[in-house]
Scaffold this motif. Sequence first.
Motif, PDB file in Angstrom:
ATOM      1  N   GLY A   1       0.799  -1.221   0.000  1.00  0.00           N
ATOM      2  CA  GLY A   1       0.000   0.000   0.000  1.00  0.00           C
ATOM      3  C   GLY A   1       0.831   1.270   0.000  1.00  0.00           C
ATOM      4  N   LEU A   2       2.129   1.164   0.190  1.00  0.00           N
ATOM      5  CA  LEU A   2       2.995   2.353   0.221  1.00  0.00           C
ATOM      6  C   LEU A   2       3.297   2.840  -1.190  1.00  0.00           C
ATOM      7  CD1 LEU A   2       5.604   1.277   2.932  1.00  0.00           C
ATOM      8  CD2 LEU A   2       3.770   2.941   3.215  1.00  0.00           C
ATOM      9  N   PRO A   3       3.576   4.133  -1.344  1.00  0.00           N
ATOM     10  CA  PRO A   3       4.015   4.630  -2.654  1.00  0.00           C
ATOM     11  C   PRO A   3       5.415   4.088  -2.992  1.00  0.00           C
ATOM     12  CG  PRO A   3       3.761   6.445  -1.086  1.00  0.00           C
ATOM     13  CD  PRO A   3       3.380   5.206  -0.380  1.00  0.00           C
ATOM     14  N   ASP A   4       5.740   4.082  -4.291  1.00  0.00           N
ATOM     15  CA  ASP A   4       7.020   3.527  -4.733  1.00  0.00           C
ATOM     16  C   ASP A   4       8.218   4.240  -4.108  1.00  0.00           C
ATOM     17  OD1 ASP A   4       5.866   1.563  -6.215  1.00  0.00           O
ATOM     18  OD2 ASP A   4       5.972   2.650  -8.128  1.00  0.00           O
ATOM     19  N   ALA A   5       8.149   5.547  -3.956  1.00  0.00           N
ATOM     20  CA  ALA A   5       9.266   6.304  -3.358  1.00  0.00           C
ATOM     21  C   ALA A   5       9.508   5.848  -1.927  1.00  0.00           C
ATOM     22  CB  ALA A   5       8.976   7.795  -3.401  1.00  0.00           C
ATOM     23  N   ALA A   6       8.452   5.592  -1.181  1.00  0.00           N
ATOM     24  CA  ALA A   6       8.607   5.125   0.207  1.00  0.00           C
ATOM     25  C   ALA A   6       9.180   3.718   0.244  1.00  0.00           C
ATOM     26  CB  ALA A   6       7.265   5.180   0.924  1.00  0.00           C
TER      27      ALA A   6
END
Length: 178
Positions: free
Chosen positions: A116-121
Motif C-alpha cells: 500500500g505504500l508509494p514507490d518512493a517510500a
Amino acid sequence: MMSTRALGLGPSLRKMSLTPSLARNRLIVRNVATKRAIQTESLPPSAATEILNKQRLNRPSSPHFTIYQPQLTWIGSIANRATGGALSALLYGFSIAYLVAPGTFDSTHVIEFVTGLPDAAKYAGKALLAAPFAYHSLNGLRHLAWDMTKFITVKGAYSSGYAVLAGTAVSTVVLMLM
C-alpha cells in the motif's frame, strides 16, 4: 673477575668485602637515611581537594577525537558499530512486536502494508535497510581478512576500506532494485 675490571667495579667490591659487616651496615643506613628524608604535613580534608584540583590543571588532557583529522579507519569503525546496533535494534524490535501482537506483525499484514505504500517510500525503506546491512556485512568480511593478517598495513587498511565503501554502494543499489 674480568667483568668487574671491564665495569670498573673491582676497587668497590674489594672495599666492601674487606669492611666489617657492622661498619658496612652503618654506612648503608646512614646513606639511605639521609638521602630519603620525607617531610609530611597534616592537612584538613578540604585542602586535599584543592591540591587534587591544582594537580588536575597541570596534567595533560587526553586528546579527543574532535582534534584529529578524520580518518577512514576510525570513521569506518564508528559506522560499523552504529550499523550493527541499528540492525540489532530493528531485529529485536520487530521480534518483540511480533511476540506482543502476532496477528498484527505476521508476514501477511506486513506485505499488505508495504504494497500500500508509494514507490518512493518503498525504495527509501529498502535503502534504509540495505545500506547498513551491506556495509556491516562487507566490513565484517574486512575484519575477517584482518584476523587472517591480510590488509593490515596502512595502505591495505585504506584500500580495503574504500573497497568496502564501493561494495556497499553497489550492494545497496542491487538490493534496492530487487
